[in-house]
Design a protein around this motif. Structure first.
Motif, short mmCIF file in Angstrom:
data_model
loop_
_atom_site.label_atom_id
_atom_site.label_comp_id
_atom_site.label_asym_id
_atom_site.label_seq_id
_atom_site.Cartn_x
_atom_site.Cartn_y
_atom_site.Cartn_z
N ALA A 103 0.82 -1.22 0.00
CA ALA A 103 0.00 0.00 0.00
C ALA A 103 0.85 1.27 0.00
O ALA A 103 0.31 2.37 -0.12
N GLY A 104 2.17 1.12 0.15
CA GLY A 104 3.05 2.29 0.10
C GLY A 104 3.28 2.96 1.43
O GLY A 104 3.49 4.17 1.49
N VAL A 105 3.27 2.19 2.53
CA VAL A 105 3.44 2.80 3.84
C VAL A 105 4.78 3.51 3.97
O VAL A 105 4.90 4.50 4.70
N HIS A 106 5.78 3.04 3.24
CA HIS A 106 7.11 3.66 3.31
C HIS A 106 7.13 5.05 2.69
O HIS A 106 8.04 5.83 2.94
N ARG A 107 6.11 5.35 1.87
CA ARG A 107 6.03 6.68 1.24
C ARG A 107 4.93 7.55 1.84
O ARG A 107 4.77 8.71 1.46
N ALA A 108 4.18 7.00 2.78
CA ALA A 108 3.00 7.71 3.31
C ALA A 108 3.39 8.73 4.38
O ALA A 108 4.37 8.55 5.11
N ASP A 109 2.61 9.80 4.45
CA ASP A 109 2.78 10.79 5.52
C ASP A 109 2.14 10.30 6.82
O ASP A 109 2.62 10.62 7.91
N ALA A 110 1.04 9.55 6.70
CA ALA A 110 0.35 9.07 7.89
C ALA A 110 -0.43 7.82 7.56
O ALA A 110 -0.82 7.59 6.40
N LEU A 111 -0.67 7.00 8.58
CA LEU A 111 -1.50 5.81 8.46
C LEU A 111 -2.64 5.91 9.45
O LEU A 111 -2.42 6.20 10.63
N GLY A 112 -3.85 5.67 8.98
CA GLY A 112 -5.02 5.64 9.85
C GLY A 112 -5.53 4.22 9.96
O GLY A 112 -6.00 3.65 8.97
N ALA A 113 -5.42 3.62 11.14
CA ALA A 113 -5.91 2.27 11.38
C ALA A 113 -7.34 2.39 11.89
O ALA A 113 -7.57 2.63 13.07
N LEU A 114 -8.31 2.21 11.00
CA LEU A 114 -9.70 2.57 11.29
C LEU A 114 -10.65 1.39 11.23
O LEU A 114 -11.85 1.56 11.02
N THR A 115 -10.14 0.18 11.44
CA THR A 115 -11.02 -0.98 11.46
C THR A 115 -11.71 -1.09 12.82
O THR A 115 -11.38 -0.37 13.76
N GLY A 116 -12.64 -2.03 12.92
CA GLY A 116 -13.30 -2.28 14.20
C GLY A 116 -12.54 -3.25 15.07
O GLY A 116 -13.00 -3.60 16.15
N ASP A 117 -11.35 -3.70 14.62
CA ASP A 117 -10.54 -4.67 15.34
C ASP A 117 -9.35 -3.97 15.96
O ASP A 117 -8.42 -3.55 15.27
N LEU A 118 -9.34 -3.83 17.27
CA LEU A 118 -8.29 -3.10 17.96
C LEU A 118 -6.92 -3.72 17.75
O LEU A 118 -5.91 -3.02 17.62
N ASN A 119 -6.85 -5.07 17.70
CA ASN A 119 -5.57 -5.74 17.51
C ASN A 119 -4.97 -5.42 16.15
O ASN A 119 -3.76 -5.16 16.02
N VAL A 120 -5.81 -5.42 15.12
CA VAL A 120 -5.35 -5.06 13.78
C VAL A 120 -4.88 -3.61 13.76
O VAL A 120 -3.82 -3.29 13.21
N ASN A 121 -5.65 -2.74 14.37
CA ASN A 121 -5.31 -1.32 14.37
C ASN A 121 -3.97 -1.06 15.05
O ASN A 121 -3.13 -0.31 14.55
N PHE A 122 -3.76 -1.69 16.20
CA PHE A 122 -2.52 -1.46 16.93
C PHE A 122 -1.31 -2.02 16.18
O PHE A 122 -0.27 -1.37 16.07
N ALA A 123 -1.46 -3.22 15.61
CA ALA A 123 -0.36 -3.82 14.85
C ALA A 123 0.00 -2.96 13.64
O ALA A 123 1.18 -2.73 13.35
N ALA A 124 -1.02 -2.47 12.94
CA ALA A 124 -0.77 -1.62 11.76
C ALA A 124 -0.03 -0.35 12.17
O ALA A 124 0.89 0.10 11.47
N CYS A 125 -0.42 0.24 13.29
CA CYS A 125 0.25 1.46 13.75
C CYS A 125 1.71 1.21 14.11
O CYS A 125 2.58 2.04 13.83
N MET A 126 1.99 0.08 14.75
CA MET A 126 3.36 -0.22 15.12
C MET A 126 4.23 -0.45 13.89
O MET A 126 5.39 -0.02 13.84
N ILE A 127 3.69 -1.09 12.87
CA ILE A 127 4.42 -1.28 11.62
C ILE A 127 4.67 0.07 10.95
O ILE A 127 5.77 0.38 10.49
N ALA A 128 3.61 0.89 10.90
CA ALA A 128 3.74 2.21 10.26
C ALA A 128 4.73 3.09 11.00
O ALA A 128 5.48 3.86 10.38
N LYS A 129 4.75 2.99 12.31
CA LYS A 129 5.70 3.78 13.11
C LYS A 129 7.13 3.41 12.74
O LYS A 129 8.02 4.26 12.67
#
Length: 247
Positions: A60-86
């Protein structure tokens, strides 16, 4: 700016739409096939897959993104995505459910850049958090009606005015005012508007851009929110008074 949004449900897709309408690039990551089809049917770029897996975020191009919004209804998915994006240097925004507000905020606030409760703030709150700056969504009153808090900047056209001299668009109303460092209160006509002062405004979504330009005065290419921001669509309003749950 470029954004990656995890989740193409109601919150994710609405957030993607408002970002795209303001000229930003958006890529969605979604596991559910029906939601993928719906998003692609609205001409969004979509990576189908689990948003908590790094290979999908890289596609999805996270390495080129300014920000990532983890907006699913699954908290585990959201937190994991944020840690990867960070890890990739992105600003990270994590959705949590209202029911978990206090506990999760205390636990994760230091791990991600912003935590949002979309059931309360809606798509605009998510967009605001992604952009960052000096306008903060407080509540969605109706589909096109928003309560926002704005902070006067050095560039604000109305800096130095009094409340009585302030002219907002017809579909916007000042609800509360607070001097820098003080609590919000009912505004009085002789209060002066200075840098750092806060105003709470009820406004139709169509005039929020004008309200921001009057009270904040930032140029279209600057981020404008502490949770949020809106890009100029009518810079001529700067002189004042000429005139968006589940995954």
């Amino acid at each position: 700016m470029r954004f990656v949004i995890i989740g193409a449900g109601r919150v994710g897709l609405r957030t993607a739409r408002v970002l795209r309408e303001e000229g930003h690039e958006v890529t969605l990551v979604e596991y559910d096939e029906a939601k993928v089809r719906r998003a692609r049917g609205q001409d969004f770029e979509v990576v189908q897959g689990d948003g908590s897996r790094e290979e999908n975020l890289e596609e999805a191009g996270v390495h080129r993104a300014d920000a990532l919004g983890a907006l699913t209804g699954d908290l585990n998915v959201n937190f994991a995505a944020c840690m990867i994006a960070k890890h990739h240097g992105c600003r990270t925004i994590m959705r949590i459910d209202e029911d978990y507000r206090e506990e999760i905020y205390r636990k994760y606030a230091d791990e991600v850049d912003d935590v949002i409760y979309p059931e309360r703030l809606g798509a605009m709150g998510a967009k605001n958090a992604l952009l960052g700056g000096t306008i903060r969504a407080i509540a969605d009153i109706a589909q096109h009606l928003q309560v926002v808090e704005l902070t006067i900047t050095n560039e604000a056209p109305v800096r130095g005015y009094t409340i009585s001299e302030l002219q907002l668009p017809a579909n916007a109303t000042l609800l509360a005012f607070g001097k820098s460092g003080h609590q919000l209160a009912i505004p009085t006509e002789d209060e002066s508007l200075e840098t750092g002062d806060r105003l709470v405004v009820l406004a139709d979504f169509d005039v929020l851009s004008d309200v921001r330009q009057i009270l904040v005065g930032e140029s279209p290419d600057r981020a404008v929110s502490a949770d949020g921001g809106i890009v100029d669509q009518n810079p001529g309003a700067a002189n004042g008074g000429e005139h968006d749950g589940g995954n």
